[in-house]
Design a protein around this motif. Structure first.
Motif, PDB file in Angstrom:
ATOM      1  N   SER A 198       3.560   1.491  -1.913  1.00  0.00           N
ATOM      2  CA  SER A 198       4.219   1.571  -3.214  1.00  0.00           C
ATOM      3  C   SER A 198       3.671   2.752  -4.003  1.00  0.00           C
ATOM      4  O   SER A 198       2.571   3.248  -3.740  1.00  0.00           O
ATOM      5  CB  SER A 198       4.024   0.266  -3.991  1.00  0.00           C
ATOM      6  N   VAL A 235       0.822  -1.214   0.000  1.00  0.00           N
ATOM      7  CA  VAL A 235       0.000   0.000   0.000  1.00  0.00           C
ATOM      8  C   VAL A 235       0.856   1.264   0.000  1.00  0.00           C
ATOM      9  O   VAL A 235       0.346   2.349  -0.324  1.00  0.00           O
ATOM     10  CB  VAL A 235      -0.967   0.029   1.202  1.00  0.00           C
ATOM     11  N   THR A 284      -4.153   5.866  -3.892  1.00  0.00           N
ATOM     12  CA  THR A 284      -5.475   5.238  -3.902  1.00  0.00           C
ATOM     13  C   THR A 284      -5.783   4.525  -2.592  1.00  0.00           C
ATOM     14  O   THR A 284      -6.932   4.521  -2.133  1.00  0.00           O
ATOM     15  CB  THR A 284      -5.580   4.232  -5.058  1.00  0.00           C
ATOM     16  N   HIS A 285      -4.769   3.911  -1.983  1.00  0.00           N
ATOM     17  CA  HIS A 285      -5.003   3.117  -0.787  1.00  0.00           C
ATOM     18  C   HIS A 285      -4.703   3.897   0.502  1.00  0.00           C
ATOM     19  O   HIS A 285      -5.593   4.092   1.337  1.00  0.00           O
ATOM     20  CB  HIS A 285      -4.154   1.836  -0.816  1.00  0.00           C
ATOM     21  N   ASP A 296       2.384   3.141  -6.888  1.00  0.00           N
ATOM     22  CA  ASP A 296       1.142   3.022  -7.654  1.00  0.00           C
ATOM     23  C   ASP A 296      -0.084   2.786  -6.770  1.00  0.00           C
ATOM     24  O   ASP A 296      -1.207   2.770  -7.265  1.00  0.00           O
ATOM     25  CB  ASP A 296       1.258   1.891  -8.689  1.00  0.00           C
ATOM     26  N   ARG A 297       0.131   2.602  -5.457  1.00  0.00           N
ATOM     27  CA  ARG A 297      -1.009   2.378  -4.568  1.00  0.00           C
ATOM     28  C   ARG A 297      -1.113   3.414  -3.447  1.00  0.00           C
ATOM     29  O   ARG A 297      -2.126   3.461  -2.744  1.00  0.00           O
ATOM     30  CB  ARG A 297      -0.918   0.986  -3.932  1.00  0.00           C
TER      31      ARG A 297
END
Length: 442
Positions: free
Chosen positions: A305, A303, A311-312, A307-308
């Motif tokens: 990272s 979570v 969003t997370h 790319d997340r």
């Protein structure tokens, strides 16, 4: 306890599962049991290894702390509550467990799991014991002449998250006369948040919830239903995944130090001239961490990272801010017709009784299902509010058969730094439980 405080059942320990002592305390009625642990007269029991008997979970992660108080081997135990790790074991072990306001007790010396959630709390046989212990541990220099002579009360707070709360006891807790019960909570407005009436709540727990409301009314409190306009059911449901996103992310960061060189044991892999330092670290962490800890570290790394993260993690932070704001709004003006404030709120601590973790009827435990045990405690932890779990019976005192009672917990929580208020309400509820549910013997 569960390794690094990660678990809800007391099963994620290097030393095996923790046993709930309640089924082994034979022929003790609910009243006798509570009275004995208050008096320190519970006989120590030999759990043994009889696999023909079902072993119930004591809850987690502070399972050992709760079990030690429940079986009478200690009067007071400390633990850490991240998302319910004190209140859940207290409910399933039939004792009182309190999570103070975040920062009320210094975290100095505590091994970090999730730094923005970890809260040192207290487990004890009664609200009185818990209240006086909190007075000793709170981050305020005592004004008592006797205590001023004790250096342990003059410690320097090394925890940057520490907050300061007032004394919570001041001689308020005592044994009441029969005619005083109706005056214990005069003027207190107790809120019942409709958003916490979730589908997974079992019928015995709902019945115990209703009886707890009636007892508070008998003590002089006013009951107000907090509508979904103040606390949204959707926000409550989303708080559980939000909690695990935040806690796993912080755990992944906090536990990065355990590489076998700076912290923790070092496990040497098979010697190889081409082996890199990173692979040595990976081998050490794979051997040193348990499966549940590894699972949460990997989830936290994911979570965070690139790319997340937006969003997370940021999404979870927004949910946390939303539930905090909704609680604050409900306490300020969530009373009858929105014209008055709420002093404390009452909800169940857990949705059902403890599961069987060993024995003839034990079933495989799904770690994802175990997460659901925290649905009633996590929103309060995300908001950093003080909360206390009081043991109640799932059966009326007149309907117990063969001593087959199962204690669960009712949770009373309030705004930040309202420890005195929630202890006052908890003391009244606990007194009524002893007076009514404890009236018949097994």
């Amino acid at each position: 306890m569960d390794e690094f405080g990660m678990g809800s059942l007391g099963t994620h320990s290097n030393n095996g599962y923790t046993v709930n002592p309640l089924p082994f305390l034979k022929d003790i009625s609910f009243k006798d049991y509570i009275q004995r642990i208050q008096d320190g007269n519970v006989p120590l029991v030999n759990i043994g290894t009889d696999q023909s008997r079902n072993v119930l979970s004591p809850g987690g992660s502070s399972s050992g702390s709760a079990a030690s108080v429940s079986m009478g081997s200690s009067i007071i135990s400390l633990g850490t509550d991240t998302g319910g790790s004190i209140r859940l074991p207290a409910a399933w072990c039939g004792i009182v467990g309190m999570k103070p306001t975040y920062g009320a007790i210094s975290r100095d010396g505590v091994v970090s799991y999730a730094s923005s959630l970890d809260t040192v709390g207290i487990l004890g046989p009664s609200t009185t014991c818990v209240g006086y212990t909190l007075d000793i541990l709170r981050n305020v220099k005592s004004e008592s002449t006797v205590e001023e002579e004790m250096d342990c009360f003059h410690h320097t707070v090394k925890d940057s998250t520490a907050c300061f709360i007032d004394s919570v006891c001041q001689g308020e807790f005592k044994d009441e006369d029969e005619d005083e019960y109706g005056q214990l909570l005069n003027g207190m407005n107790v809120g019942i948040p409709a958003a916490f009436s979730v589908d997974g709540c079992s019928l015995p727990v709902r019945d115990a919830w209703e009886r707890s409301m009636e007892r508070l009314i008998q003590c002089g409190a006013t009951i107000s239903v907090v509508s979904e306009d103040y606390i949204s059911p959707e926000t409550v449901k989303l708080s559980l995944p939000a909690y695990y996103v935040i806690s796993c992310a912080e755990a992944g960061s906090n536990l990065a130090r355990y590489d076998g060189l700076r912290y923790g044991s070092f496990y040497a892999p098979t010697p190889s001239p081409n082996r890199r330092r990173e692979s040595q670290f990976a081998y050490t962490r794979s051997m040193g961490f348990g499966r549940e800890v590894q699972r949460r570290i990997l989830a936290g790394t994911a979570v965070l990272s690139s790319d997340r993260f937006h969003t997370h993690y940021e999404g979870a932070a927004n949910i946390r801010a939303a539930i905090t704001k909704q609680f604050q709004h409900a306490f300020e003006c969530g009373g009858h017709h929105g014209t008055g404030g709420i002093d404390v709120m009452l909800i169940p601590t857990v949705l059902s009784g403890p599961p069987i973790v060993a024995g003839k009827d034990a079933q495989p435990l799904d770690s994802t299902e175990a997460f659901q045990n925290d649905v009633m405690t996590v929103p309060i932890s995300l908001a950093g509010l003080p909360s206390i779990s009081v043991p109640v019976n799932t059966l009326d005192g007149n309907s117990k058969e063969n001593g087959d009672w199962q204690p669960i917990g009712m949770q009373i929580f309030g705004p930040r730094k309202s420890e005195r208020q929630i202890l006052r309400a908890a003391h009244a509820l606990h007194s009524m439980v002893m007076k009514q549910d404890g009236s018949s013997s097994s």
